[in-house]
Write an enzyme that holds these catalytic residues in place. Structure first.
Site, PDB file in Angstrom:
ATOM      1  N   GLU A 178       2.389   1.663  -3.306  1.00  0.00           N
ATOM      2  CA  GLU A 178       1.391   2.200  -4.244  1.00  0.00           C
ATOM      3  C   GLU A 178       1.366   3.732  -4.162  1.00  0.00           C
ATOM      4  OE1 GLU A 178      -2.694   3.696  -3.759  1.00  0.00           O
ATOM      5  OE2 GLU A 178      -2.920   1.563  -3.254  1.00  0.00           O
ATOM      6  N   HIS A 179       1.425   4.244  -2.940  1.00  0.00           N
ATOM      7  CA  HIS A 179       1.456   5.702  -2.780  1.00  0.00           C
ATOM      8  C   HIS A 179       2.759   6.286  -3.334  1.00  0.00           C
ATOM      9  CE1 HIS A 179      -1.895   6.918   0.063  1.00  0.00           C
ATOM     10  NE2 HIS A 179      -2.103   5.642  -0.121  1.00  0.00           N
TER      11      HIS A 179
ATOM     12  N   GLU B 294      -4.205   7.161   7.060  1.00  0.00           N
ATOM     13  CA  GLU B 294      -5.276   6.567   6.259  1.00  0.00           C
ATOM     14  C   GLU B 294      -5.768   5.273   6.902  1.00  0.00           C
ATOM     15  OE1 GLU B 294      -4.149   5.600   2.207  1.00  0.00           O
ATOM     16  OE2 GLU B 294      -5.935   4.380   1.933  1.00  0.00           O
TER      17      GLU B 294
ATOM     18  N   HIS C  46       0.825  -1.201   0.000  1.00  0.00           N
ATOM     19  CA  HIS C  46       0.000   0.000   0.000  1.00  0.00           C
ATOM     20  C   HIS C  46       0.867   1.263   0.000  1.00  0.00           C
ATOM     21  CE1 HIS C  46      -3.310   2.438   2.281  1.00  0.00           C
ATOM     22  NE2 HIS C  46      -3.143   2.856   1.052  1.00  0.00           N
TER      23      HIS C  46
HETATM   24 ZN    ZN Z   1      -3.931   4.684   0.339  1.00  0.00          ZN
END
Ligand code: ZN
Length: 1022
Positions: free
Chosen positions: A121-122, A219, A118
């Site tokens: 991905e950012h 998040e 994750h």
């Molecule tokens: Zn995210």
């Protein structure tokens, strides 16, 4: 929101029911959570002579074409190609659809819960070799007319999809996406910003205490503030514990700080190798250009590797069922404390690559779960000891092993045993008695109808539906032959009367891989998390020496300076005015009066389906009745009629139509915003051959709806209340905007009572203070008052050749409807004095909003304010509230009701953000140069993304039906918006933002803020 962390799939009522047509207006926004937009994309035409563009066995730009197949169900040609050097698979779907899609998928299998995939991905979206710009992805949101742009981390994959109808845009985005994933910069400072970091609370003071910050860190704290997410995440981890699915791919906040920048770089090298990627392309644009770019720029220089290292093994089946209990956050907006529990039984089914078996188990799951004729509905829902099925219920094919899940929300701990007993009894009963064939038939019909139904986001839906299968080396092309799978199932069912019973015996009765997951609220949940967090922080800081403290202080300053650098966005490609000047074209609407009913007709290619929408004006209802409209829309189609009981009605209706859906609409006058109308819309469709029955069932329900079964209604109301309480945290910004809007006008106030947090409270109180018989009476009187011919407007969308027949059935239908005296058309709107409210919710983040009344939709300033809102979002709110202050999202918008709103999403701050909203004018004065030609054009593109978003054939003309906004008015609005100048924008700022507005509201949803209690003008709602 950008970058969605995806958990185990929710119950999907129907695998191919892509994105069901929610009525969404292009020009005018509706109250929809993350409104899915619709298409005006060209409708696929039947190709008579099929010519394949690429031939099997031939090589094109380094790609060998391995397989070509025409799929008649969806009128598409599938091409499977493989890059010879790297082995990268490319799946191209050639289809006459303007909404083109491109995606790069990677199989990413984490072995811990640090959120590695994750965070990566950012990070890949923070700048790359050819585009060394921070957050090019966010910047491109304003330089493109994409209809969809995102990146998602799933349990075992990371995907980077986008869609657009503009080819220049498509090529621009393709270049950025490919460069991002294959050549990202992965800078250390970006890791600190996006992943996690230690930072001095006051970055200027090296002696201030250290705290943990980071975009993903925050998040994920936010993601787990939603109980349904805690539940489904734990379900996945416990049901498939042995390999990658045992971990939280999005990241557990308490584990995230174990991740280092080095781990991340290594993970990228291993998992983002071209040989471990799969590339998807869909639509009508030329594939050769894609192949050339891929081969020349990214693939030819790499060598191929064996990607089996990322394969996911089959989960070893258990010898014994398992039980797991977890705790959740106590939800002060949810049910009573003793009822806030959840339970589910999950069982592993077959391998996702076993297509026919998985398809049949999916159908069987529907037969067991969906609607009042299903076994579990009868045994678990109807006895009414819970708030209905929970969000995890359904068949899931998102993992290597597929799973069946059935669960309940809002039940007492004492009823856990009962649930388990009922589950076993239902299975035993189903094996013994089998299923009613008409019930099975209604489910197969829904499936067949959904194949014909056109979705504007078909290309995206196809990608999402295929990702898990593809990721596990499944045959994605064969999986598209849905008609074949249905007919094969029909044959099996007719040859063997106990076909489904045998499956239940095998997969349910004899299945020892069975997990029972239970969840109960803990009043100290949030407190416990905070303690664990500070304990973790203490351990980390204890291990630091003087030198490390100094480094942390230094990198805090460095990051701050880095964030303040002016990005060189000139490097990024951008569309030009010429690329977007052409407005989208739709078929003309014909508006007629038939038997005194305003009827709009749209002749459009609908693939043998006729769409019907009936809009009933509900403005003449009393206040008491109006407040019950959301409930009315939810239950009217679930109670049966005088002639058919609810089971029979459900079965009959779904054997011939898509079902009769009811939705509440709230519409302000687009000319002056001085009055509003409330409408109830009945929305349905059927195959042309079933249109007579479609009208028959509409007539039956509208004339003979039945509210006599109070026990059933009581259950439906309780389930309804449970369902509206789920999801507040995940759509908190929408609720905050409704809450702020409620303080601006009396219409906004009513809207909050119908759609907002106030609605949840209203419903709970209603049930406490009234008996069901009285509620029944009110619901009945609503139906009698609104289902009138002289109170109705109708939209029919169908193919030209079928129109005459459809209209004949329609006229017969109209003759049966009653008329009464003229009813009230609309209600006046009054402005309110400024005020603020704070809804206290036990979650770790805030959602803030500020709203003020500006101008109506047709006022010449409305398009200017719309452009301004986009500009403020991109240049002011995102940099300050998101990038600097750590919120997950922020923005501004103006809606069709004339209300201008600011909002933040998953925000660590509250009053600080509201101050940022208030200081907008000061910012425009300080940063006068920011409003230049380029910024203006980018803002216009942002608006165009909404205006030109694709719309489904069944929804063309909906703006006219709901808002009386004609196609000409819409085109005018569009050209006015495109012609806004820099000077006009400055003038708009002065006119609307300089002086504080006379009518405004502010709202915060989140943890208690003590100082607001004594603050003037704040109302605190616990
Ligand atoms: Zn995210």
């Amino acid at each position: 929101m950008l970058s969605r962390f995806k958990l185990l799939g929710k119950a999907r009522p129907n695998i191919w029911r892509a994105q069901i047509a929610k009525h969404n207006c292009k020009s005018v926004s509706t109250y929809e959570r993350y409104g899915a937009s619709q298409t005006h994309g060209e409708v696929p035409q039947l190709i008579h002579q099929r010519e394949h563009k690429y031939a099997e066995g031939k090589v094109y730009n380094g790609f060998l074409c391995e397989h070509v197949e025409y799929i008649s169900d969806f009128e598409l040609t599938s091409y499977t190609l493989r890059h010879q050097k790297t082995g990268t698979e490319l799946w191209h779907i050639d289809r006459n659809d303007a909404n083109n899609v491109f995606s790069i998928n990677f199989r990413t299998t984490p072995f811990d819960s640090t959120g590695l995939p994750h965070i990566l991905e950012h990070l890949v979206l923070c700048g790359s070799k050819n585009y060394p710009v921070r957050d090019p992805f966010f910047k491109m949101l304003n330089r493109s007319v994409a209809t969809f742009m995102n990146a998602m981390t799933g349990p075992d994959y990371t995907i980077y999809p986008f869609s657009t109808m503009n080819e220049t845009d498509f090529r621009n985005l393709q270049r950025i996406y490919l460069d991002a994933v294959f050549r990202p910069n992965l800078l250390y400072l970006d890791f600190l910003q996006e992943g996690w970091r230690l930072e001095n609370e006051d970055i200027q003071d090296c002696n201030s205490k250290l705290i943990i910050k980071g975009v993903v860190y925050n998040e994920m704290k936010g993601a787990f503030s939603e109980n349904s997410q805690i539940f489904s995440q734990n379900l996945l981890n416990n049901m498939l514990p042995d390999h990658t699915y045992g971990n939280v791919s999005g990241g557990n906040p308490l584990e995230i700080p174990k991740l280092s920048h080095k781990d991340l770089i290594e993970f990228h090298q291993k998992y983002y190798h071209p040989s471990n990627s799969r590339i998807y392309s869909y639509g009508s644009f030329d594939l050769t250009k894609t192949l050339k770019l891929l081969d020349e720029e990214y693939l030819s220089e790499r060598t191929g590797i064996d990607n089996s290292y990322s394969e996911i093994p089959r989960q070893q089946r258990w010898q014994q069922p398992r039980n797991v209990h977890i705790s959740s956050r106590l939800d002060n907006m949810g049910a009573a404390f003793d009822r806030q529990n959840q339970i589910a039984i999950a069982m592993l089914m077959c391998d996702v690559t076993n297509l026919q078996e998985s398809f049949e188990l999916n159908v069987l799951s529907e037969v067991l779960i969906r609607g009042p004729n299903s076994a579990f509905y009868k045994s678990l829902i109807e006895p009414n000891f819970s708030g209905g099925y929970n969000r995890s219920t359904g068949y899931s094919s998102d993992t290597k092993d597929t799973a069946f899940v059935v669960g309940l929300q809002d039940l007492r701990v004492e009823d856990f045993t009962k649930f388990n007993e009922l589950f076993d009894q239902t299975i035993a009963h189903s094996i013994e008695n089998g299923f009613e064939s008409q019930h099975v038939e209604s489910i197969l019909h829904s499936l067949e109808l959904s194949l014909k139904h056109q979705s504007p986001h078909f290309g995206n839906a196809l990608l999402f539906n295929s990702t898990a299968l593809w990721n596990n080396n499944g045959d994605i092309v064969s999986n598209l032959r849905v008609s074949e799978m249905i007919s094969s199932l029909r044959t099996s069912l007719s040859r063997n009367k106990t076909y489904f019973q045998e499956k239940i015996q095998k997969y349910f009765a004899n299945n020892t891989h069975r997990l029972t997951l239970t969840m109960s609220p803990d009043a100290l949940y949030q407190e416990n998390f905070k303690q664990a967090e500070s304990e973790m922080l203490r351990q980390i800081t204890d291990a630091l020496d003087k030198e490390k403290f100094k480094q942390i202080f230094q990198s805090g300053l460095e990051l701050d300076a880095f964030q303040k650098l002016k990005p060189n966005t000139d490097i990024l490609p951008c569309l030009t005015v010429n690329d977007v000047s052409e407005p989208p074209k739709w078929p003309k609407l014909i508006v007629e009066t038939i038997q005194n009913v305003q009827t709009q007709i749209c002749k459009v290619s609908t693939n043998e389906i006729t769409y019907l929408k009936c809009l009933f004006n509900a403005s003449s209802l009393s206040q008491e009745e109006t407040l019950l409209l959301p409930l009315f829309c939810n239950v009217i189609n679930n109670m049966g009629t005088c002639k058919y009981d609810f089971r029979e009605f459900d079965k009959q209706v779904l054997s011939k139509t898509s079902g009769l859906d009811f939705k509440l609409n709230f519409v302000e006058n687009v000319r002056d915003a001085k009055s509003y109308k409330i409408g109830v819309m009945m929305d349905t469709y059927a195959l042309d051959k079933n249109v007579q029955e479609l009208f028959y069932f509409c007539q039956e329900l509208l004339l003979n709806f039945d509210f006599t079964d109070t026990e059933r209604l009581k259950m439906l109301i309780e389930n309804y209340i449970s369902n509206i309480s789920v999801g507040v945290a995940s759509s908190g910004h929408l609720y905050a905007m409704l809450g702020a809007n409620a303080l601006v006008t009396d219409a906004g106030n009513l809207k909050s009572l119908l759609f907002g947090i106030d609605h949840i409270e209203f419903m709970k109180t209603l049930v406490q203070d009234n008996n069901t018989i009285d509620i029944c009476k009110t619901l009945k009187s609503i139906g009698k008052k609104i289902f009138l011919k002289n109170n109705m407007k109708v939209a029919i969308n169908t193919t030209e050749s079928y129109l005459a027949t459809a209209l004949q059935h329609y006229r017969n239908f109209l003759q049966t409807l009653p008329s009464l005296d003229k009813t009230k058309e609309s209600t006046e709107i009054n402005l309110l004095d400024p005020s603020c409210q704070h809804y206290i919710m036990d979650i770790p983040v805030n959602y803030c909003a500020k709203a003020f009344f500006a101008v109506s939709y047709l006022h010449p300033d409305h398009p200017k304010l719309r452009v301004l809102a986009k500009l403020l979002s991109a240049k002011y709110l995102l940099p300050v509230v998101r990038e600097k202050n750590g919120a997950y999202g922020a923005g501004a918008k103006i809606s069709s009701d004339g209300i201008f709103s600011f909002y933040s999403y998953r925000d660590p701050h509250s009053t600080k953000t509201l101050d940022t909203f208030d200081k907008t004018y000061e910012w425009t004065c300080l940063e006068k140069n920011v409003i230049d030609q380029q910024a203006l054009f980018e803002a216009k593109l942002g608006v165009l993304q909404q205006l030109d978003s694709p719309i489904a054939p069944g929804n063309i003309g909906i703006d006219y039906l709901l808002y009386a906004v004609s196609q000409d008015m819409f085109q005018n609005y569009r050209s006015r918006m495109l012609s806004v100048t820099v000077d006009e924008l400055h003038a708009t700022v002065d006119k609307y933002l300089k002086k504080p507005p006379t009518n405004y509201g502010k709202c915060i949803i989140g943890p208690e803020i003590k100082e607001l209690e004594s603050s003037h003008g704040w109302k605190i709602i616990k």
